[in-house]
Scaffold this motif. Structure first.
Motif, PDB file in Angstrom:
ATOM      1  N   LYS A   1       6.655  14.844  -9.198  1.00 11.81           N
ATOM      2  CA  LYS A   1       8.008  14.411  -8.033  1.00 11.81           C
ATOM      3  C   LYS A   1       8.422  13.102  -8.490  1.00 11.81           C
ATOM      4  CE  LYS A   1       7.229  17.544  -3.796  1.00 11.81           C
ATOM      5  NZ  LYS A   1       7.804  17.522  -2.915  1.00 11.81           N
ATOM      6  N   PRO A   2       9.632  12.662  -8.271  1.00 10.75           N
ATOM      7  CA  PRO A   2      10.389  11.513  -8.530  1.00 10.75           C
ATOM      8  C   PRO A   2      10.276  11.133  -7.078  1.00 10.75           C
ATOM      9  CG  PRO A   2      12.277  13.319  -8.119  1.00 10.75           C
ATOM     10  CD  PRO A   2      11.362  14.477  -8.398  1.00 10.75           C
ATOM     11  N   LEU A   3      10.068   9.421  -7.878  1.00 11.00           N
ATOM     12  CA  LEU A   3       9.730   8.515  -6.980  1.00 11.00           C
ATOM     13  C   LEU A   3      11.048   8.927  -6.057  1.00 11.00           C
ATOM     14  CD1 LEU A   3       7.887   6.514  -6.009  1.00 11.00           C
ATOM     15  CD2 LEU A   3       9.476   4.494  -7.477  1.00 11.00           C
ATOM     16  N   LYS A   4      10.271   8.537  -4.428  1.00 17.17           N
ATOM     17  CA  LYS A   4      11.037   8.669  -3.488  1.00 17.17           C
ATOM     18  C   LYS A   4      10.823   7.481  -2.642  1.00 17.17           C
ATOM     19  CE  LYS A   4       9.512  13.762  -2.629  1.00 17.17           C
ATOM     20  NZ  LYS A   4      10.518  14.110  -2.869  1.00 17.17           N
ATOM     21  N   GLN A   5      12.609   7.039  -2.099  1.00 19.40           N
ATOM     22  CA  GLN A   5      12.187   6.224  -0.783  1.00 19.40           C
ATOM     23  C   GLN A   5      11.823   6.673   0.049  1.00 19.40           C
ATOM     24  OE1 GLN A   5      12.412   3.284  -2.839  1.00 19.40           O
ATOM     25  NE2 GLN A   5      12.743   4.835  -4.549  1.00 19.40           N
TER      26      GLN A   5
ATOM     27  N   ARG B   1       0.864  13.216   2.397  1.00 20.21           N
ATOM     28  CA  ARG B   1       1.204  14.580   3.967  1.00 20.21           C
ATOM     29  C   ARG B   1       3.316  14.665   3.720  1.00 20.21           C
ATOM     30  NH1 ARG B   1      -1.008  13.925   7.795  1.00 20.21           N
ATOM     31  NH2 ARG B   1      -2.535  14.834   7.186  1.00 20.21           N
ATOM     32  N   ALA B   2       3.229  12.986   3.247  1.00 15.89           N
ATOM     33  CA  ALA B   2       5.422  12.980   3.458  1.00 15.89           C
ATOM     34  C   ALA B   2       5.943  13.435   2.049  1.00 15.89           C
ATOM     35  CB  ALA B   2       5.105  11.705   4.403  1.00 15.89           C
ATOM     36  N   VAL B   3       5.133  13.001   1.083  1.00 13.44           N
ATOM     37  CA  VAL B   3       5.786  13.063  -0.196  1.00 13.44           C
ATOM     38  C   VAL B   3       5.702  14.888  -0.329  1.00 13.44           C
ATOM     39  CG1 VAL B   3       4.372  13.102  -2.991  1.00 13.44           C
ATOM     40  CG2 VAL B   3       5.138  10.581  -1.438  1.00 13.44           C
ATOM     41  N   VAL B   4       4.153  15.634  -0.096  1.00  9.72           N
ATOM     42  CA  VAL B   4       4.227  16.836  -0.264  1.00  9.72           C
ATOM     43  C   VAL B   4       5.290  17.920   0.704  1.00  9.72           C
ATOM     44  CG1 VAL B   4       2.940  18.539  -0.048  1.00  9.72           C
ATOM     45  CG2 VAL B   4       1.486  17.028  -1.022  1.00  9.72           C
ATOM     46  N   LEU B   5       5.607  16.973   1.597  1.00  9.48           N
ATOM     47  CA  LEU B   5       6.456  18.060   2.898  1.00  9.48           C
ATOM     48  C   LEU B   5       7.687  17.853   2.632  1.00  9.48           C
ATOM     49  CD1 LEU B   5       4.993  17.559   5.640  1.00  9.48           C
ATOM     50  CD2 LEU B   5       4.956  18.992   4.680  1.00  9.48           C
ATOM     51  N   SER B   6       8.238  16.017   1.951  1.00  7.81           N
ATOM     52  CA  SER B   6       9.830  16.035   1.754  1.00  7.81           C
ATOM     53  C   SER B   6      10.490  16.614   1.303  1.00  7.81           C
ATOM     54  CB  SER B   6       9.709  14.486   1.418  1.00  7.81           C
ATOM     55  OG  SER B   6       9.356  14.108   0.639  1.00  7.81           O
ATOM     56  N   ARG B   7      11.637  17.272   0.982  1.00 13.61           N
ATOM     57  CA  ARG B   7      12.120  17.642  -0.618  1.00 13.61           C
ATOM     58  C   ARG B   7      13.440  16.774  -1.126  1.00 13.61           C
ATOM     59  NH1 ARG B   7      10.776  22.883   0.830  1.00 13.61           N
ATOM     60  NH2 ARG B   7      10.864  23.572   2.729  1.00 13.61           N
ATOM     61  N   GLY B   8      14.205  15.870  -0.693  1.00 16.11           N
ATOM     62  CA  GLY B   8      14.440  15.382  -1.107  1.00 16.11           C
ATOM     63  C   GLY B   8      14.118  14.095  -1.695  1.00 16.11           C
ATOM     64  N   GLU B   9      15.407  12.480  -1.813  1.00 13.25           N
ATOM     65  CA  GLU B   9      14.815  11.766  -2.231  1.00 13.25           C
ATOM     66  C   GLU B   9      14.021  11.002  -1.369  1.00 13.25           C
ATOM     67  OE1 GLU B   9      18.456  10.462  -4.305  1.00 13.25           O
ATOM     68  OE2 GLU B   9      18.415  11.560  -5.483  1.00 13.25           O
ATOM     69  N   LEU B  10      14.614  11.206  -0.173  1.00 14.08           N
ATOM     70  CA  LEU B  10      13.917  10.016   0.858  1.00 14.08           C
ATOM     71  C   LEU B  10      12.701  10.700   1.329  1.00 14.08           C
ATOM     72  CD1 LEU B  10      17.189   8.642   2.509  1.00 14.08           C
ATOM     73  CD2 LEU B  10      15.185   7.306   1.050  1.00 14.08           C
ATOM     74  N   ILE B  11      11.729   9.836   2.701  1.00 17.11           N
ATOM     75  CA  ILE B  11      10.999   9.842   3.537  1.00 17.11           C
ATOM     76  C   ILE B  11      10.987   9.626   4.726  1.00 17.11           C
ATOM     77  CG2 ILE B  11       8.777   9.905   4.460  1.00 17.11           C
ATOM     78  CD1 ILE B  11       8.078   9.731   0.921  1.00 17.11           C
ATOM     79  N   THR B  12      11.527  10.836   5.589  1.00 15.40           N
ATOM     80  CA  THR B  12      11.960  10.604   6.595  1.00 15.40           C
ATOM     81  C   THR B  12      11.190   9.761   7.952  1.00 15.40           C
ATOM     82  OG1 THR B  12      12.516  12.505   7.626  1.00 15.40           O
ATOM     83  CG2 THR B  12      14.140  12.475   5.894  1.00 15.40           C
ATOM     84  N   PRO B  13      11.511   9.994   9.411  1.00 15.83           N
ATOM     85  CA  PRO B  13       9.885   9.326   9.940  1.00 15.83           C
ATOM     86  C   PRO B  13      10.576  11.172  10.621  1.00 15.83           C
ATOM     87  CG  PRO B  13      12.480   8.092  10.661  1.00 15.83           C
ATOM     88  CD  PRO B  13      12.800   8.702   8.992  1.00 15.83           C
TER      89      PRO B  13
ATOM     90  N   VAL C   1       1.645   6.783  -6.701  1.00 18.53           N
ATOM     91  CA  VAL C   1       0.399   7.791  -7.384  1.00 18.53           C
ATOM     92  C   VAL C   1       0.875   9.212  -6.803  1.00 18.53           C
ATOM     93  CG1 VAL C   1      -2.200   8.463  -6.587  1.00 18.53           C
ATOM     94  CG2 VAL C   1      -1.534   5.689  -6.750  1.00 18.53           C
ATOM     95  N   TYR C   2       1.076   9.790  -5.295  1.00 18.17           N
ATOM     96  CA  TYR C   2       1.505  11.049  -4.850  1.00 18.17           C
ATOM     97  C   TYR C   2       2.870  11.656  -5.636  1.00 18.17           C
ATOM     98  CZ  TYR C   2      -2.726  10.696  -3.118  1.00 18.17           C
ATOM     99  OH  TYR C   2      -4.259  10.270  -2.432  1.00 18.17           O
ATOM    100  N   CYS C   3       4.035  10.727  -5.908  1.00 17.35           N
ATOM    101  CA  CYS C   3       5.277  11.347  -6.359  1.00 17.35           C
ATOM    102  C   CYS C   3       5.157  11.672  -7.527  1.00 17.35           C
ATOM    103  CB  CYS C   3       5.803  10.662  -6.368  1.00 17.35           C
ATOM    104  SG  CYS C   3       6.709  10.210  -4.992  1.00 17.35           S
TER     105      CYS C   3
ATOM    106  N   LEU D   1       0.767  -1.014   0.223  1.00 13.00           N
ATOM    107  CA  LEU D   1       0.120  -0.254  -0.039  1.00 13.00           C
ATOM    108  C   LEU D   1       0.593   1.277   0.371  1.00 13.00           C
ATOM    109  CD1 LEU D   1      -2.725  -0.994   2.622  1.00 13.00           C
ATOM    110  CD2 LEU D   1      -3.220  -0.615   0.174  1.00 13.00           C
ATOM    111  N   VAL D   2       1.804   1.374   0.749  1.00 16.25           N
ATOM    112  CA  VAL D   2       2.651   2.495   0.854  1.00 16.25           C
ATOM    113  C   VAL D   2       3.404   2.396  -0.750  1.00 16.25           C
ATOM    114  CG1 VAL D   2       5.190   3.305   1.544  1.00 16.25           C
ATOM    115  CG2 VAL D   2       3.493   2.435   3.641  1.00 16.25           C
ATOM    116  N   ASP D   3       3.985   1.725  -1.151  1.00 16.20           N
ATOM    117  CA  ASP D   3       4.851   2.019  -2.335  1.00 16.20           C
ATOM    118  C   ASP D   3       3.190   1.976  -3.428  1.00 16.20           C
ATOM    119  OD1 ASP D   3       6.898   0.787  -4.342  1.00 16.20           O
ATOM    120  OD2 ASP D   3       5.016  -0.327  -5.165  1.00 16.20           O
ATOM    121  N   HIS D   4       1.960   2.133  -3.793  1.00 15.19           N
ATOM    122  CA  HIS D   4       1.356   2.238  -4.267  1.00 15.19           C
ATOM    123  C   HIS D   4       0.780   3.712  -4.207  1.00 15.19           C
ATOM    124  CE1 HIS D   4      -2.277   2.428  -6.541  1.00 15.19           C
ATOM    125  NE2 HIS D   4      -3.008   3.371  -5.595  1.00 15.19           N
TER     126      HIS D   4
END
Length: 139
Positions: free
Chosen positions: A21-25, A52-64, A14-16, A7-10
């Protein structure tokens, strides 16, 4: 729980794509944080968290730090409401939001003050004043 990574990957895909945005990890510990959450909501809550995490993240990684559960957001809103009821002034509330933002920026920048100031679009002197408890709105 077995479906959670799928689900997270899906939702990441979708939101990237939706936000161009490039696909985030995810940082490795993010899936563990999501798996440990009791999920009082449903799949929609997971979707909102990832969006929300996709929108807030600036780099390639989503952090805790970018994983914000609904109950945490509600708690902050309720705290503001409680402070207003207790007679806090707007200046006091704004100063508290400044401090919370400064501390969040310090956490997300691994305590690098220059990066934190840059993240908040303020000077290093302003960041230092906020952290020290002074209101930096005058600078």
């Amino acid at each position: 729980e077995g479906d959670l990574p799928l689900l997270v990957d899906h939702f990441l895909r979708v939101y990237c794509a939706a936000n161009r945005k490039p696909l985030k990890q995810l940082q490795p510990d993010v899936i563990g944080i999501l798996e440990d959450y009791p999920w009082p909501g449903n799949v929609r809550e997971l979707e909102n968290i990832i969006q929300r995490a996709v929108v807030l993240s600036r780099g390639e990684l989503i952090t805790p730090e970018q994983i914000v559960f609904q109950n945490e957001m509600n708690r902050y809103v309720l705290d503001v409401e409680q402070r207003v009821r207790a007679g806090a002034s707007l200046d006091e509330l704004i100063a508290e939001v400044r401090r919370q933002a400064a501390f969040a920026a310090m956490r997300t920048s691994d305590d690098d003050r220059e990066k934190a100031a840059e993240q908040l679009h303020i000077s290093l002197a302003q960041l230092d004043k906020i952290i020290a408890g002074a209101d930096a709105s005058a600078t």
